[in-house]
Design a protein around this motif. Sequence first.
Motif, PDB file in Angstrom:
ATOM      1  N   GLN A  30      31.270 -57.410 -31.526  1.00 46.42           N
ATOM      2  CA  GLN A  30      30.009 -56.957 -30.938  1.00 46.42           C
ATOM      3  C   GLN A  30      29.769 -55.486 -31.243  1.00 46.42           C
ATOM      4  O   GLN A  30      30.689 -54.672 -31.152  1.00 46.42           O
ATOM      5  N   GLY A  31      28.526 -55.169 -31.583  1.00 49.74           N
ATOM      6  CA  GLY A  31      28.175 -53.778 -31.822  1.00 49.74           C
ATOM      7  C   GLY A  31      26.923 -53.662 -32.659  1.00 49.74           C
ATOM      8  O   GLY A  31      26.539 -54.606 -33.362  1.00 49.74           O
ATOM      9  N   THR A  32      26.261 -52.523 -32.588  1.00 47.97           N
ATOM     10  CA  THR A  32      25.059 -52.289 -33.373  1.00 47.97           C
ATOM     11  C   THR A  32      25.118 -50.904 -34.000  1.00 47.97           C
ATOM     12  O   THR A  32      25.643 -49.955 -33.403  1.00 47.97           O
ATOM     13  N   LEU A  33      24.576 -50.790 -35.193  1.00 48.94           N
ATOM     14  CA  LEU A  33      24.495 -49.499 -35.855  1.00 48.94           C
ATOM     15  C   LEU A  33      23.487 -48.590 -35.162  1.00 48.94           C
ATOM     16  O   LEU A  33      23.655 -47.374 -35.137  1.00 48.94           O
ATOM     17  N   LEU A  34      22.440 -49.165 -34.591  1.00 50.59           N
ATOM     18  CA  LEU A  34      21.487 -48.362 -33.835  1.00 50.59           C
ATOM     19  C   LEU A  34      22.179 -47.688 -32.653  1.00 50.59           C
ATOM     20  O   LEU A  34      21.937 -46.513 -32.360  1.00 50.59           O
ATOM     21  N   GLY A  35      23.061 -48.430 -31.987  1.00 52.30           N
ATOM     22  CA  GLY A  35      23.795 -47.852 -30.872  1.00 52.30           C
ATOM     23  C   GLY A  35      24.692 -46.713 -31.315  1.00 52.30           C
ATOM     24  O   GLY A  35      24.768 -45.675 -30.661  1.00 52.30           O
ATOM     25  N   THR A  36      25.382 -46.890 -32.445  1.00 53.44           N
ATOM     26  CA  THR A  36      26.258 -45.832 -32.952  1.00 53.44           C
ATOM     27  C   THR A  36      25.460 -44.612 -33.368  1.00 53.44           C
ATOM     28  O   THR A  36      25.852 -43.472 -33.098  1.00 53.44           O
ATOM     29  N   PHE A  37      24.337 -44.840 -34.035  1.00 52.18           N
ATOM     30  CA  PHE A  37      23.442 -43.755 -34.437  1.00 52.18           C
ATOM     31  C   PHE A  37      23.029 -42.937 -33.210  1.00 52.18           C
ATOM     32  O   PHE A  37      23.092 -41.707 -33.206  1.00 52.18           O
ATOM     33  N   THR A  38      22.632 -43.640 -32.159  1.00 55.79           N
ATOM     34  CA  THR A  38      22.224 -42.968 -30.922  1.00 55.79           C
ATOM     35  C   THR A  38      23.417 -42.294 -30.256  1.00 55.79           C
ATOM     36  O   THR A  38      23.290 -41.205 -29.687  1.00 55.79           O
ATOM     37  N   GLY A  39      24.591 -42.940 -30.308  1.00 50.83           N
ATOM     38  CA  GLY A  39      25.787 -42.362 -29.710  1.00 50.83           C
ATOM     39  C   GLY A  39      26.159 -41.033 -30.344  1.00 50.83           C
ATOM     40  O   GLY A  39      26.548 -40.088 -29.650  1.00 50.83           O
ATOM     41  N   ALA A  40      26.050 -40.941 -31.689  1.00 52.30           N
ATOM     42  CA  ALA A  40      26.340 -39.684 -32.376  1.00 52.30           C
ATOM     43  C   ALA A  40      25.365 -38.592 -31.956  1.00 52.30           C
ATOM     44  O   ALA A  40      25.760 -37.442 -31.707  1.00 52.30           O
ATOM     45  N   LEU A  41      24.092 -38.950 -31.836  1.00 49.71           N
ATOM     46  CA  LEU A  41      23.091 -37.988 -31.370  1.00 49.71           C
ATOM     47  C   LEU A  41      23.358 -37.579 -29.928  1.00 49.71           C
ATOM     48  O   LEU A  41      23.236 -36.400 -29.561  1.00 49.71           O
ATOM     49  N   PHE A  42      23.728 -38.549 -29.105  1.00 49.86           N
ATOM     50  CA  PHE A  42      23.952 -38.293 -27.679  1.00 49.86           C
ATOM     51  C   PHE A  42      25.069 -37.275 -27.473  1.00 49.86           C
ATOM     52  O   PHE A  42      24.916 -36.311 -26.711  1.00 49.86           O
ATOM     53  N   PHE A  43      26.195 -37.472 -28.158  1.00 47.60           N
ATOM     54  CA  PHE A  43      27.313 -36.544 -28.015  1.00 47.60           C
ATOM     55  C   PHE A  43      26.939 -35.137 -28.485  1.00 47.60           C
ATOM     56  O   PHE A  43      27.296 -34.136 -27.855  1.00 47.60           O
ATOM     57  N   THR A  44      26.196 -35.067 -29.584  1.00 57.59           N
ATOM     58  CA  THR A  44      25.810 -33.762 -30.112  1.00 57.59           C
ATOM     59  C   THR A  44      24.847 -33.048 -29.170  1.00 57.59           C
ATOM     60  O   THR A  44      24.947 -31.838 -28.965  1.00 57.59           O
ATOM     61  N   VAL A  45      23.909 -33.801 -28.605  1.00 57.02           N
ATOM     62  CA  VAL A  45      22.971 -33.213 -27.645  1.00 57.02           C
ATOM     63  C   VAL A  45      23.714 -32.687 -26.417  1.00 57.02           C
ATOM     64  O   VAL A  45      23.428 -31.586 -25.922  1.00 57.02           O
ATOM     65  N   ILE A  46      24.668 -33.456 -25.933  1.00 62.23           N
ATOM     66  CA  ILE A  46      25.450 -33.026 -24.769  1.00 62.23           C
ATOM     67  C   ILE A  46      26.221 -31.738 -25.078  1.00 62.23           C
ATOM     68  O   ILE A  46      26.218 -30.778 -24.296  1.00 62.23           O
ATOM     69  N   ASN A  47      26.890 -31.696 -26.238  1.00 57.44           N
ATOM     70  CA  ASN A  47      27.628 -30.490 -26.618  1.00 57.44           C
ATOM     71  C   ASN A  47      26.693 -29.292 -26.772  1.00 57.44           C
ATOM     72  O   ASN A  47      27.019 -28.174 -26.362  1.00 57.44           O
ATOM     73  N   ASN A  48      25.537 -29.545 -27.367  1.00 57.78           N
ATOM     74  CA  ASN A  48      24.557 -28.474 -27.538  1.00 57.78           C
ATOM     75  C   ASN A  48      24.070 -27.945 -26.189  1.00 57.78           C
ATOM     76  O   ASN A  48      23.944 -26.737 -25.985  1.00 57.78           O
ATOM     77  N   ALA A  49      23.824 -28.857 -25.259  1.00 58.86           N
ATOM     78  CA  ALA A  49      23.360 -28.458 -23.931  1.00 58.86           C
ATOM     79  C   ALA A  49      24.416 -27.644 -23.211  1.00 58.86           C
ATOM     80  O   ALA A  49      24.112 -26.623 -22.565  1.00 58.86           O
ATOM     81  N   LEU A  50      25.675 -28.060 -23.321  1.00 64.45           N
ATOM     82  CA  LEU A  50      26.755 -27.330 -22.661  1.00 64.45           C
ATOM     83  C   LEU A  50      26.882 -25.925 -23.234  1.00 64.45           C
ATOM     84  O   LEU A  50      27.154 -24.961 -22.504  1.00 64.45           O
ATOM     85  N   ASN A  51      26.670 -25.789 -24.541  1.00 67.24           N
ATOM     86  CA  ASN A  51      26.702 -24.462 -25.152  1.00 67.24           C
ATOM     87  C   ASN A  51      25.533 -23.605 -24.679  1.00 67.24           C
ATOM     88  O   ASN A  51      25.690 -22.414 -24.411  1.00 67.24           O
ATOM     89  N   LEU A  52      24.351 -24.208 -24.600  1.00 61.79           N
ATOM     90  CA  LEU A  52      23.168 -23.465 -24.158  1.00 61.79           C
ATOM     91  C   LEU A  52      23.317 -22.970 -22.717  1.00 61.79           C
ATOM     92  O   LEU A  52      22.797 -21.909 -22.364  1.00 61.79           O
ATOM     93  N   PHE A  53      24.033 -23.764 -21.901  1.00 61.77           N
ATOM     94  CA  PHE A  53      24.240 -23.366 -20.506  1.00 61.77           C
ATOM     95  C   PHE A  53      25.552 -22.597 -20.311  1.00 61.77           C
ATOM     96  O   PHE A  53      26.007 -22.414 -19.175  1.00 61.77           O
ATOM     97  N   ASN A  54      26.158 -22.193 -21.450  1.00 61.50           N
ATOM     98  CA  ASN A  54      27.363 -21.347 -21.430  1.00 61.50           C
ATOM     99  C   ASN A  54      28.530 -21.982 -20.679  1.00 61.50           C
ATOM    100  O   ASN A  54      29.276 -21.306 -19.958  1.00 61.50           O
ATOM    101  N   VAL A  55      28.686 -23.289 -20.842  1.00 61.81           N
ATOM    102  CA  VAL A  55      29.830 -23.990 -20.262  1.00 61.81           C
ATOM    103  C   VAL A  55      31.039 -23.764 -21.165  1.00 61.81           C
ATOM    104  O   VAL A  55      30.943 -23.849 -22.389  1.00 61.81           O
ATOM    105  N   GLY A  56      32.172 -23.465 -20.570  1.00 61.73           N
ATOM    106  CA  GLY A  56      33.380 -23.181 -21.339  1.00 61.73           C
ATOM    107  C   GLY A  56      33.820 -24.353 -22.209  1.00 61.73           C
ATOM    108  O   GLY A  56      33.545 -25.516 -21.903  1.00 61.73           O
ATOM    109  N   ALA A  57      34.512 -24.026 -23.292  1.00 59.36           N
ATOM    110  CA  ALA A  57      34.929 -25.049 -24.254  1.00 59.36           C
ATOM    111  C   ALA A  57      35.829 -26.093 -23.614  1.00 59.36           C
ATOM    112  O   ALA A  57      35.721 -27.285 -23.925  1.00 59.36           O
TER     113      ALA A  57
END
Length: 332
Positions: free
Chosen positions: A275-302
């Motif tokens: 079970q799995g979809t490439l659309l889900g993986t595509f979105t998952g990669a974007l999701f993780f990057t957005v989260i990391n970007n947001a944490l950096n913008l809000f100055n959250v520690g590494a």
Amino acid sequence: MSAVINPGIQEQKGPKPLDWVRYILTRYTIQLLLLVVLIILSITNDNFRQESNILSVLRQASFAGIGAAGMTLLIINGAFDLSVAGLLGLCGVVLAQILPDTSIGVAVAVTIGLGTLLGVANGLIVTKLRIAAFIATLGMMYIFMAIGFIITDGQVVPVIDRSYRRLGTGNFLGLPTPFVIMIVLYVLLYVILNFTTYGRFIRAVGSNEAASLVSGIPVDRVRIFSFAIVGLCTGLAAVVLTAYLSSAQPNMATGYELRVIAAAVVGGTSLKGGQGTLLGTFTGALFFTVINNALNLFNVGAYWQYVAVGTIVITALGIEALRYRFSGIRTG
């Protein structure tokens, strides 16, 4: 004459609105979460809406997203590859070393070919020697990384070709070039997974390997093919990441295997296979990057960022388990 209605026959009704809502929520969970996060960040942080930041997010998502595409097919097939971090580093240093003496096209072809060949080697070890994928690919990760250190003597290999570096830093049609490459890759793999015999075999073997053997499906060949796709995607990721960093070293992708597996799992790919979809993986990669970007913008520690990412993965697995247990709806 009045019509006679058979009381045993009940009028069939279409799906209820609640059924459609449940279907959307269970099938497109990660897409909806990403949309909610994007809306919240756009409202709460002006820097997030900047064009330069959005392009940076798309570029960063491409490096893990490209590798996660191949990993998705392999996980659907019922296995996974932990060697991709070492494989990417080895492909990167080979590319950086041969680039000054050849054309960009030849260097890229050699890198992708090397990744594919080493992916086949992983598949042969797993299928022919009957070594568990976890152990075999973990060992191969250290071998690939060690070979990289040997041929570079532990040194960083610089890339000075500006034309080549644009593969990682340039834009195409207004989008980051790595992101465009990722889109093309996902379209090609989507066609393979959903419209070819091997794609159907990949799902069948992941769902039930014993039944696939009885049905005459060449299980070993399909699994080797899946490992080859992972190697190809990892080689392609090495091309764009080396261009972006303008250098290569054997440990340039430490932790890469966890990022690509996490993107696939958060996107709804089941670690049980089938079970799995490439659309889900595509979105998952974007999701993780957005989260990391947001944490950096809000100055959250590494260190806290690692906590956040780990929490997301565990939560995604928990949601997936609950979905299978209570709703009976599976992603595919």
